[in-house]
Enzyme design. Structure first.
Site, short mmCIF file in Angstrom:
data_model
loop_
_atom_site.label_atom_id
_atom_site.label_comp_id
_atom_site.label_asym_id
_atom_site.label_seq_id
_atom_site.Cartn_x
_atom_site.Cartn_y
_atom_site.Cartn_z
N ASP A 190 0.83 -1.21 0.00
CA ASP A 190 0.00 0.00 0.00
C ASP A 190 0.86 1.24 0.00
OD1 ASP A 190 -1.77 -2.23 1.42
OD2 ASP A 190 -3.07 -0.75 0.46
C1 LIG Z 1 -2.34 -4.37 -5.52
S1 LIG Z 1 -3.31 -4.10 -4.08
C2 LIG Z 1 -2.09 -3.76 -2.88
C3 LIG Z 1 -2.66 -3.84 -1.46
O1 LIG Z 1 -3.92 -3.14 -1.35
C4 LIG Z 1 -4.79 -3.94 -0.53
O2 LIG Z 1 -5.44 -3.15 0.44
P1 LIG Z 1 -7.08 -3.07 0.43
O3 LIG Z 1 -7.58 -4.40 -0.09
O4 LIG Z 1 -7.44 -2.80 1.86
O5 LIG Z 1 -7.41 -1.93 -0.49
C5 LIG Z 1 -3.91 -4.96 0.13
O6 LIG Z 1 -3.20 -4.42 1.25
C6 LIG Z 1 -2.98 -5.26 -1.01
O7 LIG Z 1 -1.85 -5.98 -0.63
#
Ligand SMILES: CSC[C@H]1O[C@H](OP(=O)(O)O)[C@H](O)[C@@H]1O
Length: 398
Positions: free
Chosen positions: A277
């Site tokens: 992230d």
């Molecule tokens: C390519 S997505 C990267 C990262 O984003 C996700 O967070 P969320 O599902 O809460 O938006 C997740 O941490 C992934 O690893």
């Protein structure tokens, strides 16, 4: 937001992993809260619709969030009857972009995209006399994000699969573990960490992919969603990544997060690959909660640990991971079953600590895989990201 609902179906008949469906003037987002049992698209007509869809996690995943936000404003701008000046159109777009960034602050991709788009509209407005030229420049730039993301993800897949095959024991049959969802459902298509798994599979060297359930889950912010969507909305690994792996007919096994260390102890994992992230300038990486414990287990069992992300996930304005703000989620996710949406399971009165992300220090990361290539260690505790960029033709080192 009007909805387009198709009949619920099992994975075998669900034919889409397309999280973002866009044509000029129209945007529909796959409602990921309903997967894997139902395919439902929400009609997004304004930046406000986009903000809600991101906040309620209709769409999630660092790259997908940025693209969905940009395109929601592109649709509003395309359909807008605007009678102001070129400067007024730039102010309108800038204000909407700042609003969209507030939907989910942790992933850097959204704020990075907003910064670039704001700079673009300011520059165009300085010379344009017609507001239509400013809106058109914005729409063109937002649309380019959708196309560029898939191209970049396939480069991440290529660089990652090549690097892993060149640097791993027994490269002919690789078993790899991943966490949360980093596939087509987290991007405009193909994925980042899951894209590397797709590339390994396409190259015929993937023995098996292991995906964790990824507890607890990101809880919707509204009572309605928490209480009406209870049975369908939690666990991004079991609901989304397993769905993508079965959809693509990739040999895969779902495990509980708490089983990951035992799987490595049994010698059944040759590598771990996760998304990001936000990555600090030294390589410290924020990702879904549970990533750090996977990295500690991987280090103990001498299993290589890879982070796969677009270069826009690297925030060079922060020197290390301790500067990354980690969102904490509702205590209900742990006090109640179904990640906070079911029956109470924990004793009333118990305190709860529930961070949604954690930070893996650079010393536990083997390499960072990007569309520009693979960033390796400068020292045991850091990555030479700026130097890597300086070695890449045409890179912007700002
Ligand atoms: C390519 S997505 C990267 C990262 O984003 C996700 O967070 P969320 O599902 O809460 O938006 C997740 O941490 C992934 O690893």
């Amino acid at each position: 937001m009007e909805v387009e609902r198709s009949a619920s179906a099992d994975v075998a008949t669900v034919n889409t992993l397309q999280s973002i469906c866009y044509s000029r003037g129209s945007l529909r987002l796959l409602d990921q809260r309903k997967l894997p049992l139902e395919t439902l698209y929400l009609d997004i007509r304004t930046a406000a619709d986009g903000w809600s869809a991101i906040r309620e996690m209709v769409v999630r995943g660092a790259p997908a969030i940025a693209i969905a936000a940009a395109l929601s404003l592109a649709v509003e701008a395309f359909n807008l009857e605007f009678s102001g000046t070129a400067a007024g159109s730039a102010s309108f777009l800038i204000e909407k972009l700042d609003y969209l960034v507030s939907s989910r602050p942790t992933a850097v991709n959204l704020s990075d995209a907003a910064t670039k788009l704001k700079s673009l509209v300011k520059n165009v407005a300085e010379t344009a006399s017609d507001p239509k030229a400013v809106f058109q420049a914005y729409v063109d730039a937002a649309e380019a994000m959708l196309v560029d993301d898939v191209t970049e993800n396939k480069k991440i897949g290529f660089h990652g699969a090549t690097f892993i095959r060149e640097n791993i024991k027994n490269p002919e049959k690789i078993s790899i573990l991943t966490h949360c969802n980093t596939g087509s459902l987290a991007t405009a298509g193909y994925g980042t960490a899951l894209g590397v798994i797709r590339s390994l599979n396409a190259g015929g060297v993937l023995k098996r992919a292991y995906c964790t359930e990824t507890r607890p889950f990101n809880q919707a912010s509204s009572w309605v969603l928490r209480n009406l969507l209870a049975p369908r909305y939690n666990l991004q690994g079991s609901r989304l990544t397993a769905f993508e792996l079965v959809h693509d007919k990739i040999p895969a096994t779902l495990i509980a997060d708490s089983a990951a260390a035992a799987l490595m102890q049994a010698g059944r994992v040759n590598a771990v690959i996760v998304g990001a992230d936000r990555i600090a300038a030294n390589g410290d990486t924020a990702n879904k909660i549970g990533t750090y414990s996977l990295a500690v287990s991987a280090s103990h069992h001498e299993v290589p640990f890879y982070v796969a992300a677009p270069f826009t996930s690297i925030d060079q304005s922060i020197l290390s991971g301790d500067q990354i703000v980690i969102e904490e989620r509702s205590a209900k996710e742990l006090l109640y079953s179904h990640g906070g949406l079911g029956q109470q399971v924990a004793a009333s009165g118990i305190a709860v600590w529930n961070p949604a992300f954690d930070v893996t220090p650079a010393n536990l990361i083997t390499a960072i895989i990007t569309e520009k290539g693979v960033i390796t260690k400068a020292s045991a505790n850091s990555f030479a990201i700026k130097e890597f960029l300086e070695g890449v033709p045409g890179s912007n080192t700002n």
